[in-house]
Write a protein that holds these residues in place. Structure first.
Motif, PDB file in Angstrom:
ATOM      1  N   LYS A  25      -3.489   2.767  19.223  1.00 14.05           N
ATOM      2  CA  LYS A  25      -4.192   2.174  18.076  1.00 14.05           C
ATOM      3  C   LYS A  25      -3.955   3.012  16.821  1.00 14.05           C
ATOM      4  CE  LYS A  25      -8.591   4.373  19.202  1.00 14.05           C
ATOM      5  NZ  LYS A  25     -10.005   4.344  19.325  1.00 14.05           N
ATOM      6  N   GLU A  26      -3.736   4.315  17.005  1.00 18.56           N
ATOM      7  CA  GLU A  26      -3.515   5.200  15.848  1.00 18.56           C
ATOM      8  C   GLU A  26      -2.193   4.903  15.140  1.00 18.56           C
ATOM      9  OE1 GLU A  26      -4.167   6.225  18.958  1.00 18.56           O
ATOM     10  OE2 GLU A  26      -6.227   6.964  18.749  1.00 18.56           O
ATOM     11  N   MET A  27      -1.289   4.145  15.803  1.00 17.40           N
ATOM     12  CA  MET A  27       0.000   3.801  15.195  1.00 17.40           C
ATOM     13  C   MET A  27      -0.032   2.433  14.517  1.00 17.40           C
ATOM     14  SD  MET A  27       2.112   6.246  15.291  1.00 17.40           S
ATOM     15  CE  MET A  27       3.666   5.432  14.972  1.00 17.40           C
ATOM     16  N   LEU A  28      -1.163   1.726  14.588  1.00 20.60           N
ATOM     17  CA  LEU A  28      -1.247   0.441  13.873  1.00 20.60           C
ATOM     18  C   LEU A  28      -1.093   0.730  12.385  1.00 20.60           C
ATOM     19  CD1 LEU A  28      -4.296  -1.185  15.708  1.00 20.60           C
ATOM     20  CD2 LEU A  28      -1.890  -1.813  15.944  1.00 20.60           C
ATOM     21  N   PRO A  29      -0.259  -0.041  11.684  1.00 18.62           N
ATOM     22  CA  PRO A  29      -0.033   0.293  10.275  1.00 18.62           C
ATOM     23  C   PRO A  29      -1.024  -0.358   9.327  1.00 18.62           C
ATOM     24  CG  PRO A  29       1.502  -1.405  10.961  1.00 18.62           C
ATOM     25  CD  PRO A  29       0.629  -1.121  12.153  1.00 18.62           C
ATOM     26  N   ILE A  30      -1.421   0.399   8.306  1.00 16.40           N
ATOM     27  CA  ILE A  30      -2.075  -0.185   7.142  1.00 16.40           C
ATOM     28  C   ILE A  30      -0.918  -0.370   6.158  1.00 16.40           C
ATOM     29  CG2 ILE A  30      -3.771   0.151   5.293  1.00 16.40           C
ATOM     30  CD1 ILE A  30      -5.031  -0.214   8.073  1.00 16.40           C
ATOM     31  N   ILE A  31      -0.476  -1.578   6.002  1.00 20.49           N
ATOM     32  CA  ILE A  31       0.731  -1.988   5.262  1.00 20.49           C
ATOM     33  C   ILE A  31       1.982  -1.417   5.946  1.00 20.49           C
ATOM     34  CG2 ILE A  31       1.850  -2.209   2.988  1.00 20.49           C
ATOM     35  CD1 ILE A  31      -0.993  -1.796   1.850  1.00 20.49           C
ATOM     36  N   ASP A  32       2.420  -0.207   5.586  1.00 22.52           N
ATOM     37  CA  ASP A  32       3.638   0.323   6.190  1.00 22.52           C
ATOM     38  C   ASP A  32       3.455   1.740   6.734  1.00 22.52           C
ATOM     39  OD1 ASP A  32       3.259   1.624   3.851  1.00 22.52           O
ATOM     40  OD2 ASP A  32       5.130   1.013   2.896  1.00 22.52           O
ATOM     41  N   THR A  33       2.205   2.181   6.797  1.00 22.14           N
ATOM     42  CA  THR A  33       1.951   3.566   7.211  1.00 22.14           C
ATOM     43  C   THR A  33       0.959   3.585   8.364  1.00 22.14           C
ATOM     44  OG1 THR A  33       2.335   4.258   4.934  1.00 22.14           O
ATOM     45  CG2 THR A  33       1.168   5.818   6.338  1.00 22.14           C
ATOM     46  N   PRO A  34       1.320   4.227   9.490  1.00 22.90           N
ATOM     47  CA  PRO A  34       0.387   4.256  10.616  1.00 22.90           C
ATOM     48  C   PRO A  34      -0.908   4.995  10.247  1.00 22.90           C
ATOM     49  CG  PRO A  34       2.523   5.198  11.244  1.00 22.90           C
ATOM     50  CD  PRO A  34       2.572   4.933   9.776  1.00 22.90           C
ATOM     51  N   VAL A  35      -1.999   4.508  10.817  1.00 19.94           N
ATOM     52  CA  VAL A  35      -3.320   5.078  10.525  1.00 19.94           C
ATOM     53  C   VAL A  35      -3.307   6.600  10.669  1.00 19.94           C
ATOM     54  CG1 VAL A  35      -5.681   5.175  11.415  1.00 19.94           C
ATOM     55  CG2 VAL A  35      -4.542   2.971  11.157  1.00 19.94           C
ATOM     56  N   ILE A  36      -2.672   7.098  11.723  1.00 20.31           N
ATOM     57  CA  ILE A  36      -2.739   8.554  11.973  1.00 20.31           C
ATOM     58  C   ILE A  36      -2.022   9.349  10.883  1.00 20.31           C
ATOM     59  CG2 ILE A  36      -0.723   8.723  13.526  1.00 20.31           C
ATOM     60  CD1 ILE A  36      -2.799  10.627  15.193  1.00 20.31           C
ATOM     61  N   GLN A  37      -1.067   8.723  10.209  1.00 22.33           N
ATOM     62  CA  GLN A  37      -0.385   9.448   9.114  1.00 22.33           C
ATOM     63  C   GLN A  37      -1.338   9.682   7.929  1.00 22.33           C
ATOM     64  OE1 GLN A  37       3.593   8.070   7.981  1.00 22.33           O
ATOM     65  NE2 GLN A  37       3.321   9.080   6.013  1.00 22.33           N
ATOM     66  N   TYR A  38      -2.226   8.702   7.679  1.00 20.84           N
ATOM     67  CA  TYR A  38      -3.234   8.912   6.633  1.00 20.84           C
ATOM     68  C   TYR A  38      -4.139  10.095   7.007  1.00 20.84           C
ATOM     69  CZ  TYR A  38      -2.224   4.208   4.727  1.00 20.84           C
ATOM     70  OH  TYR A  38      -1.626   3.098   4.169  1.00 20.84           O
ATOM     71  N   VAL A  39      -4.472  10.171   8.314  1.00 17.90           N
ATOM     72  CA  VAL A  39      -5.380  11.233   8.778  1.00 17.90           C
ATOM     73  C   VAL A  39      -4.690  12.601   8.652  1.00 17.90           C
ATOM     74  CG1 VAL A  39      -6.753  12.047  10.739  1.00 17.90           C
ATOM     75  CG2 VAL A  39      -6.527   9.589  10.320  1.00 17.90           C
ATOM     76  N   VAL A  40      -3.411  12.654   9.048  1.00 17.90           N
ATOM     77  CA  VAL A  40      -2.646  13.904   8.920  1.00 17.90           C
ATOM     78  C   VAL A  40      -2.527  14.278   7.438  1.00 17.90           C
ATOM     79  CG1 VAL A  40      -0.356  14.944   9.243  1.00 17.90           C
ATOM     80  CG2 VAL A  40      -1.431  13.703  11.123  1.00 17.90           C
TER      81      VAL A  40
END
Ligand code: G1P
Length: 294
Positions: A25-40
């Motif tokens: 689920k952490e790899m689901l994208p918000i537009i083109d960026t996976p959720v976990i990348q925002y967290v990182v």
């Protein structure tokens, strides 16, 4: 100085099935960026250099996402797309990212316990992998600032409607100022009439290493899992804990409706299509209104 963070990301993501049957689920994208990348990114923006992701079965694509991909890089270079190339290289260089597997899903407290050797005797940040917080000052930085002032565990909280308290960890205590509260109570997912307040734990924490011995002594709680909130309540017997009300907007990505709202709000902030997307939304609403009137 807080330089280490832990991101628990081992959960199944059952609320998002079937999308999460074969992808985290952490790899689901918000537009083109996976959720976990925002967290990182929130970690990096808060001065964190070293991140431990607690992963589990079916989560390997998170590791791949933060790894280098030379073949992809050279293909993008051939296309001379410098902007995209830099975006891809940025992901690979964001921080030192380590992984450990939680082999059995025994709760958030148990997930954090897997970080004990990584964190040693240093305080560390915890960011839940399915929550994005949009803010001017990153929320983890807000918590670090409070930690540096008080030297205690700091928990991010947010006011929630009374009828939603049973979805969260809820805190109670004495208000120190508009933003900070000295805690005297923490309850995981209380019934509405047993909640000490309407302040919910919002997925960001600064924890001292004493949390690990508290987790060892924590019995299974809600959902038959070892709850971090219960470990913090044990810690509260000997240590002080502060809650800090977040300045920012929290998006719970583990929930479908919030996921949709997040996508819409983030799309409206993207300069490359914000205007066209807004026009689409306005037109859609107009059609809905006309449909209702007909
Ligand atoms: C977890 C925590 C809870 C917190 C919530 C925030 O619960 O246990 O205290 O309020 O995250 O999202 P979960 O949503 O994993 O059940």
């Amino acid at each position: 100085m807080i330089k280490k963070a832990v991101i628990p990301a081992a959960g199944f993501g059952t609320r998002f099935l079937p999308a999460t049957k074969a992808q985290p689920k952490e790899m689901l994208p918000i537009i083109d960026t996976p959720v976990i990348q925002y967290v990182v990114q929130e970690c990096v923006d808060s001065g964190i250099e070293d991140i431990l992701i607690i992963s589990g079965k079916g989560k390997r694509s998170i590791e791949d996402h933060f790894d280098r991909n030379f073949e992809l890089e050279s293909r993008i270079q051939e296309r001379e797309d410098e902007i995209l190339y830099n975006r891809i290289r940025h992901i690979e260089d964001m921080a030192n990212i380590h992984f450990i597997r939680q082999k059995e899903l025994n709760g958030l407290g148990d997930a954090i316990y897997h970080a004990r050797f990584h964190c040693g005797d240093q305080p560390f940040a915890v960011l839940l992998g399915d929550t994005i917080i949009d803010s001017v000052i990153p929320v983890t930085q807000q918590l670090i600032d409070a930690y540096e002032q008080y030297g205690q565990c700091v928990i991010a909280v947010e006011k929630v409607p009374r009828d939603k308290v049973s979805r969260y960890g809820i805190v109670g205590g004495t208000q120190l100022n508009d933003k900070l509260m000295q805690l005297s109570e923490l309850v995981e997912k209380p019934e509405r009439d047993k909640a000490p307040s309407d302040l919910a734990i919002a997925g960001r924490y600064i924890l001292t290493p004493q949390i690990f011995s508290a987790i060892e002594k924590t019995a299974r709680g809600k959902g038959n899992e070892v709850q971090l909130t219960d470990a913090l309540r044990l810690l509260l017997k000997h240590d002080n804990i502060i809650a800090s009300t977040i300045e920012g907007k929290r998006y719970d990505i583990g929930n479908k409706l919030d996921f949709l709202k997040t996508t819409v709000e983030f799309a409206l902030k993207r300069p490359e299509f914000a205007t066209k997307f807004e026009a689409f939304l306005r037109n859609t609403i107009k059609n809905i209104d006309e449909g209702r009137r007909a």
